[in-house]
Design a protein around this motif. Sequence first.
Motif, PDB file in Angstrom:
ATOM      1  N   LYS A 120       0.470  -1.391  -0.040  1.00 19.45           N
ATOM      2  CA  LYS A 120       0.126  -0.128   0.274  1.00 19.45           C
ATOM      3  C   LYS A 120       0.918   1.059  -0.341  1.00 19.45           C
ATOM      4  CE  LYS A 120      -3.804  -2.436   2.472  1.00 19.45           C
ATOM      5  NZ  LYS A 120      -3.911  -2.696   3.462  1.00 19.45           N
ATOM      6  N   SER A 121       2.023   1.628   0.187  1.00 14.76           N
ATOM      7  CA  SER A 121       2.713   2.434   0.706  1.00 14.76           C
ATOM      8  C   SER A 121       3.379   2.838  -0.793  1.00 14.76           C
ATOM      9  CB  SER A 121       3.575   2.121   1.382  1.00 14.76           C
ATOM     10  OG  SER A 121       4.434   1.149   1.400  1.00 14.76           O
ATOM     11  N   ARG A 176       0.149  -3.901   5.385  1.00 15.12           N
ATOM     12  CA  ARG A 176       0.682  -3.273   4.655  1.00 15.12           C
ATOM     13  C   ARG A 176       0.572  -3.934   3.096  1.00 15.12           C
ATOM     14  NH1 ARG A 176       7.346  -2.716   5.367  1.00 15.12           N
ATOM     15  NH2 ARG A 176       7.181  -1.902   7.437  1.00 15.12           N
ATOM     16  N   ASP A 179      -2.194  -5.806   0.271  1.00 12.68           N
ATOM     17  CA  ASP A 179      -3.406  -6.067   0.015  1.00 12.68           C
ATOM     18  C   ASP A 179      -3.352  -7.598  -0.874  1.00 12.68           C
ATOM     19  OD1 ASP A 179      -4.455  -3.677  -0.550  1.00 12.68           O
ATOM     20  OD2 ASP A 179      -3.629  -3.299  -1.516  1.00 12.68           O
TER      21      ASP A 179
END
Length: 333
Positions: free
Chosen positions: A123-124, A282, A284
Amino acid sequence: MGEAVEFFHCNGFSKVNQIIIEENGCDDSWFEEEIDVDLKWSFALNKVLHKGTSEYQDIALLDTKRFGKVLVIDGKMQSAEVDEFIYHECLIHPALLCHPNPKSVFIMGGGEGSAAREALRHKSINKVVMCDIDKEVVDFCKKHLTANHEAFCNTKLDLVINDAKAELEEREEKFDIIVGDLADPVEGGPCYQLYTKSFYEKILKPKLNNNGIFVTQAGPGGVFSHKEVFSSIYNTLVQVFKYVLAYTAHVPSFADTWGWVMASDQPFCIEAGKIDKKIAERIDGELLYLNGASFVSSTILNKTVAKTLKNESHVYTEDDARFIHGQGVAYRR
């Protein structure tokens, strides 16, 4: 993983060093890979989806009965549809999970798109640069490997066709993570120079941000195969980075245990519970292979391999390179 690509048919016909299909009225065609001079690995085919020779390497995409679609480069198994998740989860996620907050990734190689797919699950991540030298490999993987269509279409992906060494030299930006998803070093292959001390020290490391991490696939890591290149790549990175971590996992389609090496100037946190927490926060979707415990266990090498890595003295250079069994296009020319 080998030199020759052969197809054997029910009449026993075969031909070495090129891909052939013989129409002989039988249903059984086999891919055969020469792992060493006295060892071969073969499996049955449904059909050949693509075969040819690019400027840099021999390429084949095979539809196999056991492993699904299989990518073969210079006669060596690179990735199989049914178990590539093992290789790519081990290549990508440990480095990103060990980084405090990864935003950018540079992938050297990775033409099939699977490494980019896994990196984009974090996600980051704001940007993934995938730099592969061979447009033909990238194009037919985009066409045939449906599992990676979404990754190739992701707006965060910057797909570049170039030599990764030249691309890193030319770019002014730095990255949180650099990934070596390269073909194995074979004599006459296109990428052995990207395993050398001079490359790591002078080109790659300066392109890492503070807290940056480099991770590379490092060839076979089995009891009988780890001395080919795995131990040398590990020792070479020890000369360049403060903290270097080797780990391995069995990949069924490779017919061996495989090795990866992660390196940084910051220490790694590999506590199983913390890794599981980061995976949940963090990433998916659900990982199929890797969790905290399996990663920690992968860093515990058997006695034979651990002893070799501890005592390895070879440093990988342009003039003193190690290769796995096989030959690239440039060698044959």
